[in-house]
Design a protein around this motif. Structure first.
Motif, PDB file in Angstrom:
ATOM      1  N   ALA A 171       5.242  11.928  -3.665  1.00 28.94           N
ATOM      2  CA  ALA A 171       4.774  13.322  -3.638  1.00 28.94           C
ATOM      3  C   ALA A 171       5.600  14.155  -2.662  1.00 28.94           C
ATOM      4  O   ALA A 171       5.915  15.319  -2.930  1.00 28.94           O
ATOM      5  CB  ALA A 171       3.291  13.358  -3.258  1.00 28.94           C
ATOM      6  N   CYS A 172       5.973  13.559  -1.545  1.00 29.03           N
ATOM      7  CA  CYS A 172       6.798  14.278  -0.563  1.00 29.03           C
ATOM      8  C   CYS A 172       8.191  14.563  -1.116  1.00 29.03           C
ATOM      9  O   CYS A 172       8.721  15.674  -0.959  1.00 29.03           O
ATOM     10  CB  CYS A 172       6.897  13.474   0.728  1.00 29.03           C
TER      11      CYS A 172
ATOM     12  N   ASP B 131      -6.300  -4.766   1.055  1.00 23.80           N
ATOM     13  CA  ASP B 131      -5.189  -5.405   0.346  1.00 23.80           C
ATOM     14  C   ASP B 131      -3.857  -4.712   0.635  1.00 23.80           C
ATOM     15  O   ASP B 131      -3.731  -3.492   0.456  1.00 23.80           O
ATOM     16  CB  ASP B 131      -5.484  -5.368  -1.151  1.00 23.80           C
ATOM     17  N   ILE B 132      -2.864  -5.479   1.055  1.00 17.64           N
ATOM     18  CA  ILE B 132      -1.551  -4.921   1.391  1.00 17.64           C
ATOM     19  C   ILE B 132      -0.858  -4.318   0.169  1.00 17.64           C
ATOM     20  O   ILE B 132      -0.200  -3.274   0.256  1.00 17.64           O
ATOM     21  CB  ILE B 132      -0.643  -5.993   2.043  1.00 17.64           C
ATOM     22  N   LYS B 133      -1.019  -4.942  -0.993  1.00 14.94           N
ATOM     23  CA  LYS B 133      -0.403  -4.389  -2.208  1.00 14.94           C
ATOM     24  C   LYS B 133      -0.970  -3.010  -2.541  1.00 14.94           C
ATOM     25  O   LYS B 133      -0.241  -2.110  -2.948  1.00 14.94           O
ATOM     26  CB  LYS B 133      -0.607  -5.351  -3.389  1.00 14.94           C
ATOM     27  N   THR B 134      -2.269  -2.864  -2.350  1.00 19.12           N
ATOM     28  CA  THR B 134      -2.904  -1.571  -2.592  1.00 19.12           C
ATOM     29  C   THR B 134      -2.418  -0.540  -1.580  1.00 19.12           C
ATOM     30  O   THR B 134      -2.123   0.613  -1.933  1.00 19.12           O
ATOM     31  CB  THR B 134      -4.432  -1.701  -2.515  1.00 19.12           C
TER      32      THR B 134
ATOM     33  N   ILE C 136      -0.337   3.001  -2.290  1.00 28.18           N
ATOM     34  CA  ILE C 136      -0.742   4.310  -1.766  1.00 28.18           C
ATOM     35  C   ILE C 136       0.408   4.949  -0.984  1.00 28.18           C
ATOM     36  O   ILE C 136       0.700   6.138  -1.131  1.00 28.18           O
ATOM     37  CB  ILE C 136      -1.997   4.175  -0.888  1.00 28.18           C
ATOM     38  N   ALA C 137       1.074   4.140  -0.143  1.00 28.57           N
ATOM     39  CA  ALA C 137       2.207   4.653   0.639  1.00 28.57           C
ATOM     40  C   ALA C 137       3.332   5.119  -0.285  1.00 28.57           C
ATOM     41  O   ALA C 137       3.969   6.159  -0.030  1.00 28.57           O
ATOM     42  CB  ALA C 137       2.710   3.569   1.590  1.00 28.57           C
TER      43      ALA C 137
END
Length: 333
Positions: free
Chosen positions: A115-116, A101-104, A108-109
């Protein structure tokens, strides 16, 4: 060595070490590789650099306190941090299952990016692969990282009496994954300790000279991490069971599941071996760092035993704490 790879070969314990030594070290081992702990440290143009890599296959992808993206960034940052380095740059490679799934994927991205930004670390290269449905379980992530080792830090030989500090409650990540994976309904809030550790190194910079070695107890937990340090130092460890910080909810869930918290992964904790005379001062300084309020001294090293970990129990006895041998919970990171 077994004839085929089993799940326990990837749990970070005895069989993982056997696989690494018997297969990988045998064919491409070198001094930098075999002497490394969480990252390789080497000199380049008068600078000491730390370099590490890790792959993340956690299941489920999202869990209280984090997700596979945040875990990938924090995991690599932490391996650099416990090597005494300031993390600078990461690579990020993803292997994605067809139909994911692209939304998922976007979520994640976004987590990776957040975090970075919070740690000041930049992703400067990467790779993307897509494989046929069924060839991978959703998404796997690999991150590598490089940082500059701080001048104040040099790992040093451990001696009799050196103290062991843990920077917070143990087994919180591993227990969270177990609760989510097995759909356990419990009262109270249980969540992963997933967080970056580079802020600890920054806060302790002036006192790093009193620290002998650092390690993050991920796969295999605190018990396996301490066994690795004991083996490398040829010293023994005496742990005080009463001093080990474990939240009541964490302890209860592990008792219910028949799991030992000593062997469950932490993803935001650091083991610090410090000089005995400075350990209490270091502890007070660590306790002032956000997320480290429950830090405590859990034991010490001794020359009376060699390469073993002993636990002084609450009932006054002693028991040997070996490295992880059985696969308690696969795919925790």
């Amino acid at each position: 060595m077994e004839n085929a790879v089993t799940l326990r070969c990837g749990d970070g314990g005895k069989y993982t070490n056997s696989l690494i030594k018997d297969v990988f070290y045998r064919h491409f081992g070198n001094e930098l590789l075999t002497n490394s702990m969480d990252a390789a440290v080497f000199d380049l143009n008068k600078e000491r650099l730390a370099f590490t890599t890790d792959s993340f296959v956690v299941k489920p992808l999202f869990f209280p306190g984090g997700d596979i993206g945040k875990l990938a960034v924090c995991g690599t940052i932490n391996d650099l941090s416990v090597s005494g380095a300031k993390p600078l740059y990461l690579s990020c490679s993803v292997i994605i299952e067809e139909g994911f799934d692209i939304k998922t994927l976007t979520k994640i991205a976004e987590s990776i990016g957040d975090a970075c930004k919070k740690t000041g670390v930049k992703i400067i290269t990467g790779d993307t692969k897509v494989v046929e449905k069924g060839s991978v379980d959703g998404i796997f992530i690999n991150t590598s990282g490089i940082g500059v080792v701080l001048e104040e830090y040099n790992s040093k030989p451990i001696i009799d009496g050196d103290c062991i500090i843990i920077t917070g409650g143990i087994a919180e990540h591993g227990t969270t994954i177990a609760v989510e994976r097995y759909n356990i309904n419990i009262e109270g809030k249980i969540q992963s300790d997933c967080m970056p550790l580079n802020n600890i190194i920054e806060k302790l910079q002036k006192n790093l000279k009193y620290i002998k070695i650092m390690k993050d107890p991920t796969r295999g937990g605190v018990a396996t991490a301490l066994n690795e340090i004991a083996e490398k130092s040829n010293m023994g460890v005496i742990l005080n069971e009463e001093s080990i910080p474990i939240e009541k909810e964490i302890k209860s869930v592990n008792e219910m599941l028949g799991l030992d918290p000593l062997y469950l992964a932490c993803e935001g904790r650091m083991i610090i071996v410090a000089e005995k005379q400075k350990s209490k001062d270091l502890l007070e300084e660590i306790k002032c760092i956000t997320g480290c309020e429950n830090s405590t001294i859990i034991g010490n090293f001794t020359c009376d035993i060699k390469s073993k970990v002993l636990m002084e129990t609450v009932i006054g006895g002693k028991r040997i704490i070996g490295p992880l041998e059985e696969n308690l919970l696969p795919r925790i990171c």
